[in-house]
Design an enzyme around this catalytic site. Structure first.
Site, PDB file in Angstrom:
ATOM      1  N   TYR A   6      29.872  46.567  44.804  1.00  0.00           N
ATOM      2  CA  TYR A   6      28.621  46.038  45.370  1.00  0.00           C
ATOM      3  C   TYR A   6      28.872  44.768  46.163  1.00  0.00           C
ATOM      4  CZ  TYR A   6      24.482  43.070  45.473  1.00  0.00           C
ATOM      5  OH  TYR A   6      23.491  42.201  45.874  1.00  0.00           O
ATOM      6  N   LYS A  34      28.683  44.000  50.282  1.00  0.00           N
ATOM      7  CA  LYS A  34      27.802  42.972  50.851  1.00  0.00           C
ATOM      8  C   LYS A  34      28.613  41.924  51.612  1.00  0.00           C
ATOM      9  CE  LYS A  34      24.009  42.472  50.758  1.00  0.00           C
ATOM     10  NZ  LYS A  34      22.976  42.934  51.739  1.00  0.00           N
ATOM     11  N   THR A  62      23.716  38.183  49.165  1.00  0.00           N
ATOM     12  CA  THR A  62      23.768  37.761  47.768  1.00  0.00           C
ATOM     13  C   THR A  62      24.830  36.697  47.539  1.00  0.00           C
ATOM     14  OG1 THR A  62      24.312  38.553  45.532  1.00  0.00           O
ATOM     15  CG2 THR A  62      25.333  39.713  47.361  1.00  0.00           C
ATOM     16  N   ASP A  63      24.640  35.895  46.504  1.00  0.00           N
ATOM     17  CA  ASP A  63      25.671  34.922  46.137  1.00  0.00           C
ATOM     18  C   ASP A  63      26.883  35.588  45.491  1.00  0.00           C
ATOM     19  OD1 ASP A  63      24.457  35.627  43.741  1.00  0.00           O
ATOM     20  OD2 ASP A  63      24.157  33.570  43.035  1.00  0.00           O
ATOM     21  N   GLU A  64      26.757  36.879  45.135  1.00  0.00           N
ATOM     22  CA  GLU A  64      27.871  37.558  44.478  1.00  0.00           C
ATOM     23  C   GLU A  64      29.080  37.737  45.393  1.00  0.00           C
ATOM     24  OE1 GLU A  64      27.089  40.783  41.788  1.00  0.00           O
ATOM     25  OE2 GLU A  64      24.963  40.277  41.692  1.00  0.00           O
TER      26      GLU A  64
END
Length: 331
Positions: free
Chosen positions: A147, A151, A120-122
């Site tokens: 989260y 990741k 993810t870009d998060e």
């Protein structure tokens, strides 16, 4: 080709499996999924006769070893993904996202199997609203939630297994997805199904947070392209130049559903809510020739609304429990 898809009964994974069956009939697909609340055998019902579904946990080393040994490649989608849930109960995110990825890496290392890790870009944190900069492959990691932190840890594990053990892996970091089979706890399907069940849509805070939206089918086309032709050891960013603030998305959705664009209520904002995500996908476009096909967000959103209208039997059993969870959090 024997392809193992972890998390293949979840939102993005199920759409990937559908596309693999439809577009690559020579590929034999095995799905490994824990079938928790966010994964559903019903999401694979249209392709049930064409795939093998194994109900199991990505951190089950014996099971993962068996399935990897039978495979030529692995597309690793399995993850806990909902930020609010990670804030309430981070342990499950550590178990699935970190230990699960470690377990898979050890198996692909032993068997020399090609791996693509979906992220993810998060992991990059957020950007200022007025900042013209976008995330690139070299942007430092700065996760904001349990989260995104787990990741980020899984990405780092993949990179280190590539460098230390020569694992044949690639990574992709994608922006926010929307489309069919997305769980009703997520922003867009939550608002669609709120309208369809007579509830008022809910918007975190003022709705100023900006996300870079991409249709799930475009994301999965990019994943397949990377799995097929990506340079081993590389990270590719997947985005569709779809930056919109949440307030704009809400009003667009309500207009498409013939509702007053202001017929929603503001609720308690998420703790540590990231301001803005923005992806620079130029490497993926320039080197692998990928480009999104859903370049009109409003059209893609209208198609998504129609899917939820037509598939109430899929989402209705999930709705009440999801809204009860939000009610407990005053959201």
């Amino acid at each position: 080709m024997r392809l193992l898809v972890t998390g293949g009964a979840g939102f993005i994974g199920a759409n990937f499996v559908h596309a693999a069956v439809r577009e690559h009939p020579d590929v034999h697909v095995t799905v490994l999924d824990a079938l928790t609340y966010a994964g559903s055998a019903e999401s694979l019902a249209p392709v049930a006769d064409d795939v093998r579904l194994i109900h199991g946990d990505i951190s089950d080393a014996e099971l993962v070893e068996k399935l990897v040994a039978e495979s030529d490649a692995v597309a690793h989608f399995a993850a806990e993904t909902h930020v609010d849930n990670s804030l309430a109960d981070p342990e499950a995110f550590l178990r699935t996202n970190v230990i699960g990825t470690f377990t898979l890496l050890e198996s692909v290392r032993r068997h020399g199997i090609r791996l693509h890790h979906v992220s993810t870009d998060e992991v990059y944190g957020d950007l200022a609203l007025e900042d013209p900069v976008r995330f690139t492959e070299s942007t430092p990691y700065n996760p904001s939630s349990p989260y995104s932190a787990t990741k980020a840890a899984s990405d780092m594990l993949v990179r280190s297994w590539v460098r230390s053990y020569g694992v044949r892996a690639t990574i992709s970091n994608c922006s926010n997805n929307y489309g069919p089979y997305q769980h009703v706890e997520k922003f867009i399907p939550r608002q669609i199904t709120n309208v369809l069940t007579g509830r008022r849509p809910k918007l975190y805070g003022a709705g100023a947070n900006v996300r870079d939206w991409i249709h799930v089918t475009d994301h999965n086309r990019a994943v397949w392209r990377i799995l097929s032709d990506g340079e081993l050891g590389r990270t590719y960013l997947i985005g569709a130049d779809g930056e919109r603030d949440n307030l704009t998305v809400m009003r667009t959705l309500l207009r498409l559903m013939d509702r007053d664009p202001n017929d929603f209520e503001h609720v308690t904002d998420r703790a540590g809510h990231d301001l803005r995500y923005a992806i620079d996908p130029s490497v993926l476009r320039d080197e692998l020739g990928w480009a999104p096909r859903h370049d009109d967000f409003e059209s893609g959103l209208a198609e998504t609304i129609e899917w939820y209208r037509d598939n109430e039997s899929w989402w209705r059993p999930l709705k009440d429990a999801s809204e009860a969870m939000y009610a407990e959090r005053n959201q």
